[in-house]
Design an enzyme around this catalytic site. Structure first.
Site, PDB file in Angstrom:
ATOM      1  N   GLU A  79     -15.800 -18.436  -5.546  1.00 47.53           N
ATOM      2  CA  GLU A  79     -14.336 -18.390  -5.697  1.00 47.53           C
ATOM      3  C   GLU A  79     -13.630 -17.655  -4.561  1.00 47.53           C
ATOM      4  O   GLU A  79     -12.414 -17.759  -4.421  1.00 47.53           O
ATOM      5  CB  GLU A  79     -13.964 -17.750  -7.028  1.00 47.53           C
ATOM      6  CG  GLU A  79     -14.264 -16.263  -7.070  1.00 47.53           C
ATOM      7  CD  GLU A  79     -13.941 -15.626  -8.417  1.00 47.53           C
ATOM      8  OE1 GLU A  79     -14.845 -15.035  -9.009  1.00 47.53           O
ATOM      9  OE2 GLU A  79     -12.789 -15.728  -8.864  1.00 47.53           O
TER      10      GLU A  79
ATOM     11  N   HIS B  81      -3.791   0.506  -3.433  1.00 49.45           N
ATOM     12  CA  HIS B  81      -4.898   1.090  -2.660  1.00 49.45           C
ATOM     13  C   HIS B  81      -5.912   1.688  -3.617  1.00 49.45           C
ATOM     14  O   HIS B  81      -5.522   2.348  -4.586  1.00 49.45           O
ATOM     15  CB  HIS B  81      -4.365   2.176  -1.723  1.00 49.45           C
ATOM     16  CG  HIS B  81      -5.431   3.035  -1.124  1.00 49.45           C
ATOM     17  ND1 HIS B  81      -6.449   2.521  -0.352  1.00 49.45           N
ATOM     18  CD2 HIS B  81      -5.660   4.375  -1.202  1.00 49.45           C
ATOM     19  CE1 HIS B  81      -7.237   3.515   0.043  1.00 49.45           C
ATOM     20  NE2 HIS B  81      -6.786   4.642  -0.464  1.00 49.45           N
TER      21      HIS B  81
ATOM     22  N   HIS C 136     -13.424   4.498   3.652  1.00 46.22           N
ATOM     23  CA  HIS C 136     -12.362   5.047   2.809  1.00 46.22           C
ATOM     24  C   HIS C 136     -12.045   4.126   1.618  1.00 46.22           C
ATOM     25  O   HIS C 136     -12.246   4.509   0.474  1.00 46.22           O
ATOM     26  CB  HIS C 136     -11.105   5.308   3.663  1.00 46.22           C
ATOM     27  CG  HIS C 136      -9.983   5.927   2.905  1.00 46.22           C
ATOM     28  ND1 HIS C 136      -9.098   6.810   3.452  1.00 46.22           N
ATOM     29  CD2 HIS C 136      -9.583   5.784   1.617  1.00 46.22           C
ATOM     30  CE1 HIS C 136      -8.221   7.206   2.544  1.00 46.22           C
ATOM     31  NE2 HIS C 136      -8.497   6.587   1.416  1.00 46.22           N
TER      32      HIS C 136
ATOM     33  N   HIS D 267     -10.479   2.928  -3.926  1.00 48.20           N
ATOM     34  CA  HIS D 267     -11.747   3.200  -3.249  1.00 48.20           C
ATOM     35  C   HIS D 267     -12.840   2.330  -3.873  1.00 48.20           C
ATOM     36  O   HIS D 267     -13.814   2.856  -4.426  1.00 48.20           O
ATOM     37  CB  HIS D 267     -12.078   4.686  -3.354  1.00 48.20           C
ATOM     38  CG  HIS D 267     -11.022   5.587  -2.779  1.00 48.20           C
ATOM     39  ND1 HIS D 267     -10.936   6.933  -3.050  1.00 48.20           N
ATOM     40  CD2 HIS D 267      -9.990   5.319  -1.923  1.00 48.20           C
ATOM     41  CE1 HIS D 267      -9.909   7.463  -2.393  1.00 48.20           C
ATOM     42  NE2 HIS D 267      -9.310   6.489  -1.710  1.00 48.20           N
TER      43      HIS D 267
ATOM     44  N   GLU E 141       0.431   8.360   0.727  1.00 45.50           N
ATOM     45  CA  GLU E 141       0.288   7.101   1.479  1.00 45.50           C
ATOM     46  C   GLU E 141       1.583   6.281   1.461  1.00 45.50           C
ATOM     47  O   GLU E 141       1.571   5.094   1.764  1.00 45.50           O
ATOM     48  CB  GLU E 141      -0.862   6.255   0.930  1.00 45.50           C
ATOM     49  CG  GLU E 141      -2.235   6.898   1.000  1.00 45.50           C
ATOM     50  CD  GLU E 141      -2.740   7.218   2.406  1.00 45.50           C
ATOM     51  OE1 GLU E 141      -2.065   6.851   3.388  1.00 45.50           O
ATOM     52  OE2 GLU E 141      -3.798   7.862   2.506  1.00 45.50           O
TER      53      GLU E 141
HETATM   54 ZN   LIG Z   1      -7.613   6.601  -0.494  1.00 44.32          ZN
END
Ligand SMILES: [Zn+2]
Length: 278
Positions: free
Chosen positions: A175, A145, A216, A147, A122
Site C-alpha cells: 500500500e 511530528h 530524531h 518519534h 517546534e
Molecule cells: Zn522531536
C-alpha cells in the site's frame, strides 16, 4: 450590562476530540515519549466561534520569524515541554488555541496553555510547513511530528539518500506507494527548535508530505488528522517490516519496480520521479 452568549463546551468540539485522541494514540504507540512530538491543526474561525470567544486574547507571545502569510489564522497546538500522555487528563494545561497576530511576528493565546505555557518549541517548523503546504494545497490543515521508532532506527542503518529511503519503504508494504507516491524527504541532522530546521523541512514540504529528521523523528502533513496519522503510520509500518526483514536475514525476493509502477497505475497515483528503474 451585556448579553450572555451560551457557548458549547470546547471539549465537545470535533477538532478538540481529534486532538485528544491523536495525542493519546501517538503515546500508546510509543512514538511520543516524555515531551516528544507535537501537532498543530489549522482551524477555521467558523469552527471555533460556537465554542470560543475569539476576541478575548489571554496573552501574546513573540516569535523570531515572519509568519505574516498566516496572519489571522487559528491553530490548536500542543504545548512546549508538555507530555502527550497527559493531554487527555488536562487538555487546558497541555494544549492551546492560538491565532497568528497581524504583524506575523507573534501569536495570541485564546485558550489553554494554563500556568504560563506556550506553544511547542517546534512552532517555527510547524508554521513554515503550514505556509509551504498551503501554497501547494489549499485544503492542507495538519502538521504532525513524532518519534516513530522504526523510521528513526532506519536512519542509523539505511542510506539517507531520499530516493533510496523512499524505494525501500515502497517495497516493504504494497500500500505504501499508493499512500505516499510523493515519497519521503530527508534533511541533514540539525538542532531541533531552530528556524534553520524549520526552513530545511519546509523546503522539502514543497514536494513531499513526509520529512524525516535523521536520528530524531518524522514530520507529516495533510488535509486531516486521520490522513496525517495514517501517512506516518503507514511509513512506520513499512520501516517495522524492513527491520524484521533484516532480522530474518534480508530480502530473498521483493515487489519489482514494474509491479510498483503497475500498482501506481491501478490506483491512479504518480510515483515520484527518479525512484523506479523501468
Ligand atoms: Zn522531536
Amino acid at each position: 450590562m451585556g448579553t450572555t452568549m451560551t457557548r458549547n463546551s470546547l471539549y465537545n468540539a470535533p477538532f478538540f476530540q481529534e486532538m485528544m485522541d491523536t495525542t493519546a494514540n501517538l503515546y500508546r504507540l510509543g512514538w511520543d515519549e516524555r515531551n516528544g512530538g507535537n501537532i498543530s491543526y489549522l482551524l477555521r474561525e467558523d469552527e471555533l466561534i460556537p465554542y470560543l470567544d475569539v476576541h478575548h486574547v489571554l496573552r501574546t507571545v513573540p516569535m523570531s520569524f515572519d509568519a505574516s502569510a498566516l496572519s489571522g489564522k487559528y491553530f490548536i497546538v500542543t504545548g512546549s515541554g508538555k507530555y502527550f500522555k497527559n493531554v487527555k487528563r488536562d487538555p487546558a494545561e497541555n494544549l492551546g488555541i492560538i491565532r497568528i497576530a497581524n504583524d506575523g511576528n507573534s501569536y495570541e493565546i485564546l485558550w489553554g496553555f494554563e500556568n504560563g505555557g506556550v506553544a511547542t518549541s517546534e512552532l517555527p517548523t510547524h508554521l513554515m510547513n503550514h505556509m509551504q503546504r498551503l501554497a501547494v494545497d489549499k485544503n492542507h490543515r495538519v502538521i504532525m511530528h513524532c518519534h516513530a521508532t522504526h523510521l528513526l532506527a532506519m536512519t542509523f542503518t539505511h542510506s539517507l539518500k531520499e530516493e533510496d529511503f523512499t524505494k525501500t519503504l515502497w517495497e516493504m508494504c504494497t500500500e505504501c506507494i499508493v499512500v505516499f507516491p510523493d515519497g519521503i524527504g530527508v534533511i541533514p541532522w540539525i538542532i531541533p527548535g531552530t528556524n534553520e530546521i524549520g526552513e530545511a523541512t519546509a523546503e522539502k514540504m514543497k514536494d513531499v508530505r513526509l520529512v524525516l529528521w535523521p536520528h530524531h523523528g518524522v514530520f507529516g502533513a495533510g488535509q486531516s488528522m486521520d490522513e496525517v496519522f495514517g501517512l506516518i503510520e503507514t511509513a512506520e509500518k513499512a520501516a517495522q517490516v524492513y527491520t524484521v526483514v533484516c532480522a530474518q536475514g534480508g530480502k530473498k525476493q521483493t515487489i519489482t519496480d514494474q509491479q510498483l509502477q503497475d500498482l501506481a497505475d491501478a490506483f491512479h497515483v504518480v510515483p515520484r520521479e527518479g525512484i523506479l528503474n523501468l
